[in-house]
Design an enzyme around this catalytic site. Structure first.
Site, PDB file in Angstrom:
ATOM      1  N   GLY A   1       0.831  -1.196   0.000  1.00  0.00           N
ATOM      2  CA  GLY A   1       0.000   0.000   0.000  1.00  0.00           C
ATOM      3  C   GLY A   1       0.857   1.233   0.000  1.00  0.00           C
ATOM      4  N   GLY A   2       0.257   2.350   0.341  1.00  0.00           N
ATOM      5  CA  GLY A   2       0.981   3.620   0.296  1.00  0.00           C
ATOM      6  C   GLY A   2       2.088   3.732   1.321  1.00  0.00           C
ATOM      7  N   PHE A   3       2.019   2.910   2.382  1.00  0.00           N
ATOM      8  CA  PHE A   3       3.012   3.033   3.442  1.00  0.00           C
ATOM      9  C   PHE A   3       4.070   1.942   3.401  1.00  0.00           C
ATOM     10  CE2 PHE A   3      -0.707   5.270   5.017  1.00  0.00           C
ATOM     11  CZ  PHE A   3      -0.145   6.467   5.429  1.00  0.00           C
TER      12      PHE A   3
ATOM     13  N   LYS B   1       6.044  -5.586   7.971  1.00  0.00           N
ATOM     14  CA  LYS B   1       5.718  -4.422   7.136  1.00  0.00           C
ATOM     15  C   LYS B   1       6.934  -3.504   7.071  1.00  0.00           C
ATOM     16  CE  LYS B   1       2.191  -0.972   6.250  1.00  0.00           C
ATOM     17  NZ  LYS B   1       0.852  -0.469   6.594  1.00  0.00           N
TER      18      LYS B   1
ATOM     19  N   ASP C   1      -6.206   5.048  11.084  1.00  0.00           N
ATOM     20  CA  ASP C   1      -6.324   4.421   9.768  1.00  0.00           C
ATOM     21  C   ASP C   1      -7.264   3.220   9.820  1.00  0.00           C
ATOM     22  OD1 ASP C   1      -5.772   4.468   7.078  1.00  0.00           O
ATOM     23  OD2 ASP C   1      -3.944   3.291   7.212  1.00  0.00           O
TER      24      ASP C   1
END
Length: 473
Positions: free
Chosen positions: A161-163, A181, A277
């Site tokens: 994802g974006g992160f 992650k 989030d």
């Protein structure tokens, strides 16, 4: 080898013949060439020899020669022996060359080993500062995570994802299945506080939260280590044509589980934890299909009764509360707003923002329009068919609208949300849409478009004072 070079001045012809030393002159020359040498030959001249080597070093010797004008040259005999080649070189090679070669090989191997060790150390190098020593077991070694994820290879990729990207792994010693992650964190300022909050989140313990096992910091990268959830994220079971469709009882249980987890974060832990989030893709399903809220990379903590600090805007477009996009302050109320959008996601099987040709459909506005027309159940996910409990579905849809109220004070707290989802109406016999004559002003595009475009376009839908959850369970 022996060579004959003959020149016939009458025929103006040069012939060159070649044969081994033990054989006579061949009848047919190797080369024949017509050329008049009279302009070149002088009365007095010298005869000489020259040679050249190829890619390999060689030695050439002339053992004998003969020359004759106007006739055949004398045949060569009694040739001297070839000189002994290499005797001294072999001796020097054994006494000097081999030791030098051996030492050179050892030195090269040593340098290769040192270079490998340096590269390996650099490959697994981490940032470790004094203030991190107190976190002890919650810090993982990069090498351990590298081995667990098989070098972060694409085959182990769970999602991105974006992160950052998330990889599946198995810890080499404990054999615990994990999800790692990788997050880029270029800013050094605030890293200490950021890691402190990550580690604090690692102390969170609730059946509906994905356990954060620890972290690793390396160069400009932060790696968060979570317990692996075998059934993946909730969103892949909601949108499009999923391989497995969750029935309503499973969805309702996941909804109640995430609500319980958020209540724990907001009110039941030592500090207030604002997740920042909340969304379907951050809700993971364990082996028994229980919903667990994960990904605390954006979470912020503050003391109960304290004032949350203003930070940069963080979250996912479509889940951002309007006041958060204006002030940057993340609160439990902004989490409730995102949770409201999440409720509608699960019930409707649709994304918060969807492109429909040249238009953009806002899920909250669409569900609100269904409710405003008097048939909110039209918004139900078609993949469920008629296999759902209408009272529960109506409750979830209406509660989703109320949680995503544009006025923060009108949103319920997570304790109230949990009470409603559990069917406890004793404390809150009625939850109304608006408390004033003007009712609720839905301005969802203010939050979306202001953040995306920096503009001031809003669309407001006004609702007269009415009971939102009347008749709901």
């Amino acid at each position: 080898m022996q060579v004959w070079v003959d020149y016939n001045g009458t025929e103006k012809q040069i012939k060159i013949s070649l044969a081994p030393i033990s054989e006579g002159k061949p009848n047919i020359p190797l080369m024949s060439y017509m050329r008049d040498l009279s302009p070149i030959l002088n009365e007095a001249m010298y005869v000489g020899f020259s040679s050249s080597t190829g890619s390999i070093l060689t030695s050439h010797y002339v053992l004998g020669w003969s020359f004759k004008m106007n006739g055949n040259a004398q045949e060569l005999s009694q040739l001297p022996k070839l000189p002994r080649i290499g005797a001294d070189k072999i001796y020097k090679l054994l006494t000097i060359g081999l030791p030098v070669i051996f030492v050179s090989i050892v030195l090269v191997l040593f340098l290769i080993g040192v270079n490998y060790a340096i590269r390996k150390k650099k490959k697994f190098a981490e940032l470790l500062e004094d203030w991190e020593l107190e976190y002890g077991p919650q810090r993982f070694k990069y090498k351990e995570l590298y081995i667990a994820t098989k070098g972060f290879r694409e085959k182990e990729l769970l999602g991105k994802g974006g992160f950052g990207k998330v990889y599946r792994g198995i810890l080499p010693t404990s054999k615990i299945e994990i999800a790692v992650k990788r997050i880029s964190h270029d800013s050094r300022q605030g890293m200490k506080e950021f890691v402190a909050e990550i580690v604090s989140n690692g102390r969170l313990r609730h059946r509906n939260l994905v356990p954060l096992l620890g972290y690793c910091r390396r160069k400009g990268e932060l790696l968060l280590v979570y317990e692996h959830m075998p059934n993946g994220s909730l969103d892949k079971y909601l949108y499009g044509q999923p391989a497995i469709t969750l029935d309503w009882s499973q969805r309702f249980r996941v909804i109640k589980g995430v609500a319980s987890g958020l209540l724990y974060l907001h009110e039941e832990w030592d500090q207030v934890v604002v997740h920042r989030d909340v969304k379907a893709s951050n809700v993971l399903l364990d082996g028994e299909w229980n919903g667990r809220l994960g990904d605390f990379g954006l979470a912020r903590l503050y003391d109960h009764g304290g004032d949350p600090q203003t930070t940069h805007i963080a979250g996912t477009l479509g889940y951002l509360a309007p006041e958060h996009t204006r002030s940057g302050r993340a609160t439990t109320s902004t989490d409730v707003f995102a949770f409201g959008v999440y409720l509608l996601e699960v019930a409707c099987g649709r994304r918060p923002i969807e492109a429909q040709g040249s238009d953009v459909s806002i899920l909250v506005d669409w569900v609100f329009s269904c409710w405003n027309r008097g048939n909110i159940l039209v918004a139900t996910d078609r993949k469920l068919g008629t296999e759902f409990i209408a009272e529960e579905m109506e409750l979830v849809l209406k509660l989703g609208l109320l949680c995503s109220h544009t006025e923060p004070t009108a949103r319920p707290r997570m304790r109230q949300v949990v009470q409603y989802l559990e069917g406890d109406h004793t404390l809150l016999p009625e939850l109304s849409l608006g408390a004033s004559a003007t009712g609720l002003a839905f301005s969802h595009k203010e939050g979306f478009d202001d953040f995306a475009n920096g503009g001031g376009y809003t669309e407001s839908l006004y609702v007269p004072e009415a009971t939102l959850l009347s008749g709901g369970r």
